[in-house]
Design an enzyme around this catalytic site. Structure first.
Site, mmCIF file in Angstrom:
data_model
loop_
_atom_site.group_PDB
_atom_site.id
_atom_site.type_symbol
_atom_site.label_atom_id
_atom_site.label_comp_id
_atom_site.label_asym_id
_atom_site.label_seq_id
_atom_site.Cartn_x
_atom_site.Cartn_y
_atom_site.Cartn_z
ATOM 1 N N GLU A 64 12.794 -6.858 32.371
ATOM 2 C CA GLU A 64 11.815 -5.817 32.078
ATOM 3 C C GLU A 64 10.855 -6.273 30.986
ATOM 4 O OE1 GLU A 64 13.980 -1.668 33.084
ATOM 5 O OE2 GLU A 64 14.740 -2.636 31.293
ATOM 6 N N CYS A 99 5.480 -6.426 25.192
ATOM 7 C CA CYS A 99 6.840 -6.709 24.733
ATOM 8 C C CYS A 99 7.542 -7.492 25.853
ATOM 9 C CB CYS A 99 7.544 -5.390 24.433
ATOM 10 S SG CYS A 99 9.224 -5.612 23.874
ATOM 11 N N CYS A 112 21.523 -10.151 27.401
ATOM 12 C CA CYS A 112 21.541 -10.728 26.050
ATOM 13 C C CYS A 112 22.991 -10.914 25.633
ATOM 14 C CB CYS A 112 20.831 -9.792 25.068
ATOM 15 S SG CYS A 112 20.736 -10.462 23.391
ATOM 16 N N CYS A 142 24.754 -6.528 20.027
ATOM 17 C CA CYS A 142 24.448 -5.596 18.934
ATOM 18 C C CYS A 142 24.809 -4.182 19.390
ATOM 19 C CB CYS A 142 22.977 -5.690 18.549
ATOM 20 S SG CYS A 142 22.501 -7.346 18.030
ATOM 21 N N CYS A 154 22.176 -1.510 20.713
ATOM 22 C CA CYS A 154 21.141 -1.939 21.653
ATOM 23 C C CYS A 154 21.630 -1.827 23.096
ATOM 24 C CB CYS A 154 20.735 -3.383 21.348
ATOM 25 S SG CYS A 154 19.471 -3.997 22.468
ATOM 26 N N CYS A 204 12.320 0.170 21.852
ATOM 27 C CA CYS A 204 13.173 -0.923 21.371
ATOM 28 C C CYS A 204 14.626 -0.614 21.682
ATOM 29 C CB CYS A 204 13.125 -1.036 19.853
ATOM 30 S SG CYS A 204 11.564 -1.478 19.216
HETATM 31 N N1 SAH Z 1 17.111 -10.128 20.070
HETATM 32 C C1 SAH Z 1 15.919 -9.948 19.303
HETATM 33 C C2 SAH Z 1 14.781 -9.258 20.040
HETATM 34 C C3 SAH Z 1 15.114 -8.055 20.882
HETATM 35 S S1 SAH Z 1 15.512 -6.555 20.020
HETATM 36 C C4 SAH Z 1 16.220 -9.259 17.990
HETATM 37 O O1 SAH Z 1 17.361 -8.856 17.783
HETATM 38 O O2 SAH Z 1 15.332 -9.137 17.153
HETATM 39 C C5 SAH Z 1 14.004 -6.019 19.288
HETATM 40 C C6 SAH Z 1 14.207 -5.049 18.125
HETATM 41 O O3 SAH Z 1 14.716 -3.793 18.585
HETATM 42 C C7 SAH Z 1 15.182 -5.554 17.086
HETATM 43 O O4 SAH Z 1 14.662 -5.386 15.800
HETATM 44 C C8 SAH Z 1 16.394 -4.630 17.263
HETATM 45 O O5 SAH Z 1 17.128 -4.496 16.086
HETATM 46 C C9 SAH Z 1 15.719 -3.338 17.690
HETATM 47 N N2 SAH Z 1 16.587 -2.399 18.395
HETATM 48 C C10 SAH Z 1 17.603 -2.682 19.245
HETATM 49 N N3 SAH Z 1 18.179 -1.547 19.689
HETATM 50 C C11 SAH Z 1 17.523 -0.521 19.118
HETATM 51 C C12 SAH Z 1 17.633 0.897 19.195
HETATM 52 N N4 SAH Z 1 18.542 1.490 19.970
HETATM 53 N N5 SAH Z 1 16.771 1.649 18.470
HETATM 54 C C13 SAH Z 1 15.826 1.062 17.706
HETATM 55 N N6 SAH Z 1 15.648 -0.261 17.615
HETATM 56 C C14 SAH Z 1 16.501 -1.053 18.287
#
Ligand code: SAH
Length: 373
Positions: free
Chosen positions: A112, A125, A132, A136, A139, A355
């Site tokens: 996506e 984006c 991934c 985390c 996420c 995000c």
């Molecule tokens: N793997 C990379 C890029 C993808 S995530 C990274 O970790 O930076 C992009 C951003 O979205 C990151 O800053 C991550 O912390 C944030 N993110 C992930 N899940 C989220 C959520 N549920 N709400 C808000 N931000 C989130």
């Protein structure tokens, strides 16, 4: 010749050749594209024509390339392809016109990408991996199974497809590697893509318009600083102690906060570009008064700016969101430390485009829950 992460060099004669024997042109670096044209025994200016169709005029097909002789277009059609994307569907947010794209790749896997509007600016984006591996907790992408790295061409195809869709605004485009995946785990492809984005023959974009967001891999952040390519860096800090980070970002937390911050400072000093520290606000997890103070202190350890990201709940949220008042109180503590503080407002809530929400549930690549849960 190409360098890989281990520092070895190896010949990569078949770079860009896909299973059906055709070369995917956007998978080639611009140097390799030049060599490809030379091998066709065509005049040198054909490179310029071809590169302009690929990255400026954003052609879908060789037949569109009307300044190339028909015989060459046919030869190219037999031996090469312009895009590796097999299918694309798009959803548009009724709230703010954010667009979420779902692309089918050659091997039937899906990624996506999202296009957002902030006034006159457009932000694309882009995904770097299918799924991934970072796991985390907050996420959505980590809920699916990690499948593979994207090839450079597949990353550039996403960008070109989205750019095609916003031709009128094309000079105001920013690219953020904040889609699915950890970009620094797909290091070589990422660096090649940024090389093409930077190049005057490619998309001619500078460091202010390209941001790599990483969950924080210190050695690779330093390598990126040394590549001599133009991009900005954002680090997803998301915690102010190692313990917190271990809970929220288990995979990446084997690197200490200190090493992560040192690498961010190295990037900023080496490139002369301020690094963004991203901080997802997870109520009760990393949003205390002490957290705000600690984050403030961290923000003074280098030329950093802070980007606060309110938590975007997915379809089944596991964390709570701060209220506006609570957010305001956090900001008030932080502000004296860090005058360059921004809050990222999420886009496209009705189509789950924000995000941490990228992962298409209809695809069925769901991780099996652990026994007993
Ligand atoms: N793997 C990379 C890029 C993808 S995530 C990274 O970790 O930076 C992009 C951003 O979205 C990151 O800053 C991550 O912390 C944030 N993110 C992930 N899940 C989220 C959520 N549920 N709400 C808000 N931000 C989130």
């Amino acid at each position: 010749m190409q360098d890989d992460m281990s520092g070895r060099t190896h010949h990569n004669a078949h770079h860009g050749i896909v299973e059906n024997g055709r070369t995917h042109l956007r998978d080639l670096s611009l140097t390799e594209l030049r060599e490809f044209v030379e091998r066709l025994e065509e005049p040198r200016y054909r490179y310029r024509q071809l590169v302009s169709w690929l990255y400026e005029k954003l052609a879908d097909d060789f037949l569109e390339m009307t300044d190339l002789p028909m015989s060459l277009r046919e030869t190219l059609g037999r031996n090469a392809e312009v895009s590796s994307l097999r299918g694309a569907t798009m959803q548009v947010s009724k709230i703010d016109d954010t667009r979420k794209y779902l692309f089918e790749l050659r091997d039937g896997k899906f990624v996506e990408s999202v296009m957002m509007r902030h006034g006159h600016r457009l932000t694309l984006c882009i995904s770097s991996q299918v799924g991934c591996p970072m796991d985390c907790r907050f996420c959505q992408t980590s809920k699916g199974v990690f499948q593979r790295n994207l090839k450079s061409g597949e990353i550039l195809d996403q960008i070109c497809h989205l750019k095609q869709d916003c031709r009128d605004d094309a000079d105001k485009v920013n690219i953020v590697f904040m889609g699915m995946g950890e970009p620094l785990l797909n290091y070589r492809s990422l660096v090649q893509v940024i090389g093409t984005l930077n190049d005057a023959d490619g998309l001619e974009m500078g460091s202010k318009r390209i941001t790599v967001s990483t969950s924080g891999l210190p050695r690779r952040m330093k390598n990126l600083a040394n590549e001599g390519i133009k991009c900005s860096l954002a680090v997803s800090l998301n915690a102010t102690t190692d313990d917190q980070r271990r809970r929220l970002m288990p995979a990446v937390s084997r690197h200490s906060l200190k090493d992560t911050i040192d690498a961010a400072r190295y990037f900023a000093e080496r490139t002369g570009r301020r690094v963004t520290l991203e901080y997802v606000l997870l109520k009760g997890e990393n949003t205390s008064y002490e957290d705000a103070h600690r984050l403030g202190k961290i923000s003074r350890k280098g030329p950093f700016k802070i980007n606060l990201i309110p938590y975007n709940p997915g379809r089944d949220p596991e964390f709570d969101t701060l209220s506006e008042d609570e957010l305001d109180r956090f900001i008030q503590v932080l502000l004296p430390y860090s005058p360059t503080l921004t809050v990222r407002r999420s886009k496209g809530p009705d189509i789950f485009a924000a995000c941490g929400q990228l992962w298409n549930q209809s695809l069925g690549h769901k991780k099996e829950p652990a026994e007993g849960t």
